[in-house]
Design a protein around this motif. Structure first.
Motif, PDB file in Angstrom:
ATOM      1  N   GLN A   9       0.848  -1.187   0.000  1.00 54.78           N
ATOM      2  CA  GLN A   9       0.000   0.000   0.000  1.00 54.78           C
ATOM      3  C   GLN A   9       0.885   1.238   0.000  1.00 54.78           C
ATOM      4  O   GLN A   9       1.993   1.224   0.524  1.00 54.78           O
ATOM      5  N   ASP A  10       0.343   2.300  -0.569  1.00 52.67           N
ATOM      6  CA  ASP A  10       1.058   3.571  -0.528  1.00 52.67           C
ATOM      7  C   ASP A  10       0.965   4.154   0.874  1.00 52.67           C
ATOM      8  O   ASP A  10      -0.125   4.306   1.415  1.00 52.67           O
ATOM      9  N   ILE A  11       2.099   4.478   1.473  1.00 52.44           N
ATOM     10  CA  ILE A  11       2.136   5.128   2.780  1.00 52.44           C
ATOM     11  C   ILE A  11       2.703   6.520   2.546  1.00 52.44           C
ATOM     12  O   ILE A  11       3.823   6.668   2.066  1.00 52.44           O
ATOM     13  N   THR A  12       1.930   7.528   2.881  1.00 53.69           N
ATOM     14  CA  THR A  12       2.347   8.912   2.682  1.00 53.69           C
ATOM     15  C   THR A  12       2.688   9.552   4.028  1.00 53.69           C
ATOM     16  O   THR A  12       2.385   8.999   5.092  1.00 53.69           O
ATOM     17  N   TYR A  13       3.300  10.738   3.964  1.00 51.50           N
ATOM     18  CA  TYR A  13       3.547  11.478   5.201  1.00 51.50           C
ATOM     19  C   TYR A  13       2.229  11.801   5.896  1.00 51.50           C
ATOM     20  O   TYR A  13       2.142  11.776   7.118  1.00 51.50           O
ATOM     21  N   GLN A  14       1.200  12.085   5.118  1.00 49.80           N
ATOM     22  CA  GLN A  14      -0.106  12.363   5.718  1.00 49.80           C
ATOM     23  C   GLN A  14      -0.623  11.145   6.474  1.00 49.80           C
ATOM     24  O   GLN A  14      -1.191  11.272   7.550  1.00 49.80           O
ATOM     25  N   ASP A  15      -0.386   9.958   5.920  1.00 56.54           N
ATOM     26  CA  ASP A  15      -0.775   8.732   6.625  1.00 56.54           C
ATOM     27  C   ASP A  15      -0.044   8.628   7.962  1.00 56.54           C
ATOM     28  O   ASP A  15      -0.633   8.244   8.974  1.00 56.54           O
ATOM     29  N   LEU A  16       1.237   8.965   7.961  1.00 62.41           N
ATOM     30  CA  LEU A  16       2.014   8.904   9.202  1.00 62.41           C
ATOM     31  C   LEU A  16       1.485   9.903  10.224  1.00 62.41           C
ATOM     32  O   LEU A  16       1.343   9.578  11.404  1.00 62.41           O
ATOM     33  N   TRP A  17       1.192  11.127   9.786  1.00 61.03           N
ATOM     34  CA  TRP A  17       0.634  12.129  10.706  1.00 61.03           C
ATOM     35  C   TRP A  17      -0.720  11.677  11.219  1.00 61.03           C
ATOM     36  O   TRP A  17      -1.017  11.810  12.411  1.00 61.03           O
ATOM     37  N   ASP A  18      -1.557  11.152  10.343  1.00 66.93           N
ATOM     38  CA  ASP A  18      -2.877  10.669  10.763  1.00 66.93           C
ATOM     39  C   ASP A  18      -2.734   9.520  11.769  1.00 66.93           C
ATOM     40  O   ASP A  18      -3.465   9.455  12.757  1.00 66.93           O
ATOM     41  N   TYR A  19      -1.801   8.622  11.517  1.00 65.97           N
ATOM     42  CA  TYR A  19      -1.548   7.509  12.434  1.00 65.97           C
ATOM     43  C   TYR A  19      -1.095   8.055  13.792  1.00 65.97           C
ATOM     44  O   TYR A  19      -1.580   7.629  14.844  1.00 65.97           O
ATOM     45  N   LEU A  20      -0.192   8.996  13.757  1.00 62.57           N
ATOM     46  CA  LEU A  20       0.337   9.599  14.977  1.00 62.57           C
ATOM     47  C   LEU A  20      -0.773  10.241  15.807  1.00 62.57           C
ATOM     48  O   LEU A  20      -0.792  10.125  17.032  1.00 62.57           O
ATOM     49  N   GLU A  21      -1.712  10.878  15.145  1.00 64.18           N
ATOM     50  CA  GLU A  21      -2.789  11.576  15.835  1.00 64.18           C
ATOM     51  C   GLU A  21      -4.008  10.683  16.092  1.00 64.18           C
ATOM     52  O   GLU A  21      -5.017  11.137  16.621  1.00 64.18           O
ATOM     53  N   GLY A  22      -3.915   9.421  15.704  1.00 66.65           N
ATOM     54  CA  GLY A  22      -5.029   8.506  15.905  1.00 66.65           C
ATOM     55  C   GLY A  22      -6.192   8.782  14.968  1.00 66.65           C
ATOM     56  O   GLY A  22      -7.332   8.454  15.268  1.00 66.65           O
ATOM     57  N   ALA A  23      -5.893   9.375  13.816  1.00 67.92           N
ATOM     58  CA  ALA A  23      -6.948   9.788  12.896  1.00 67.92           C
ATOM     59  C   ALA A  23      -7.097   8.864  11.684  1.00 67.92           C
ATOM     60  O   ALA A  23      -7.892   9.157  10.799  1.00 67.92           O
ATOM     61  N   LEU A  24      -6.352   7.777  11.640  1.00 68.76           N
ATOM     62  CA  LEU A  24      -6.510   6.830  10.526  1.00 68.76           C
ATOM     63  C   LEU A  24      -7.725   5.958  10.826  1.00 68.76           C
ATOM     64  O   LEU A  24      -7.700   5.117  11.712  1.00 68.76           O
ATOM     65  N   SER A  25      -8.790   6.175  10.085  1.00 69.10           N
ATOM     66  CA  SER A  25     -10.031   5.460  10.391  1.00 69.10           C
ATOM     67  C   SER A  25     -10.091   4.062   9.773  1.00 69.10           C
ATOM     68  O   SER A  25     -10.837   3.213  10.245  1.00 69.10           O
ATOM     69  N   GLU A  26      -9.308   3.840   8.750  1.00 64.58           N
ATOM     70  CA  GLU A  26      -9.343   2.534   8.092  1.00 64.58           C
ATOM     71  C   GLU A  26      -8.389   1.561   8.786  1.00 64.58           C
ATOM     72  O   GLU A  26      -7.186   1.772   8.791  1.00 64.58           O
ATOM     73  N   PRO A  27      -8.916   0.475   9.366  1.00 64.93           N
ATOM     74  CA  PRO A  27      -8.038  -0.491  10.041  1.00 64.93           C
ATOM     75  C   PRO A  27      -6.954  -1.044   9.124  1.00 64.93           C
ATOM     76  O   PRO A  27      -5.822  -1.261   9.552  1.00 64.93           O
ATOM     77  N   GLU A  28      -7.301  -1.270   7.867  1.00 74.89           N
ATOM     78  CA  GLU A  28      -6.321  -1.801   6.915  1.00 74.89           C
ATOM     79  C   GLU A  28      -5.149  -0.829   6.725  1.00 74.89           C
ATOM     80  O   GLU A  28      -4.001  -1.241   6.664  1.00 74.89           O
TER      81      GLU A  28
END
Length: 85
Positions: A9-28
């Motif tokens: 999967q494509d992992i972007t900096y935005q994904d990392l920031w979202d993960y850090l802030e607990g904002a990644l809503s998709e479990p996958e």
């Protein structure tokens, strides 16, 4: 993209920031970020720096939300509301 080859999967900096802030809503997507951080030492190092930066920025403005709004600013809002009527 930061870690596509390792996770499929494509992992972007935005994904990392979202993960850090607990904002990644998709479990996958969360699992993909976790796998990428486990598999890619350089990415994990980058994430460690991001976490430190996030901590510093979060602490820098923590007290601002508790401060009382200055009366002069409240006056500006009050006057604007009266003009809008």
């Amino acid at each position: 993209m930061l870690a596509e080859a390792m996770t499929g999967q494509d992992i972007t900096y935005q994904d990392l920031w979202d993960y850090l802030e607990g904002a990644l809503s998709e479990p996958e997507k969360r699992r993909a970020v976790e796998r990428a951080l486990e598999c890619d030492a350089a990415l994990a190092d980058e994430f460690t720096l991001m976490r430190a930066q996030h901590r510093v920025l979060s602490q820098a403005d923590a007290g601002v939300l508790e401060e009382k709004v200055p009366e002069r600013l409240l006056d500006v809002v009050r006057r604007a509301r009266l003009r809008a009527l």
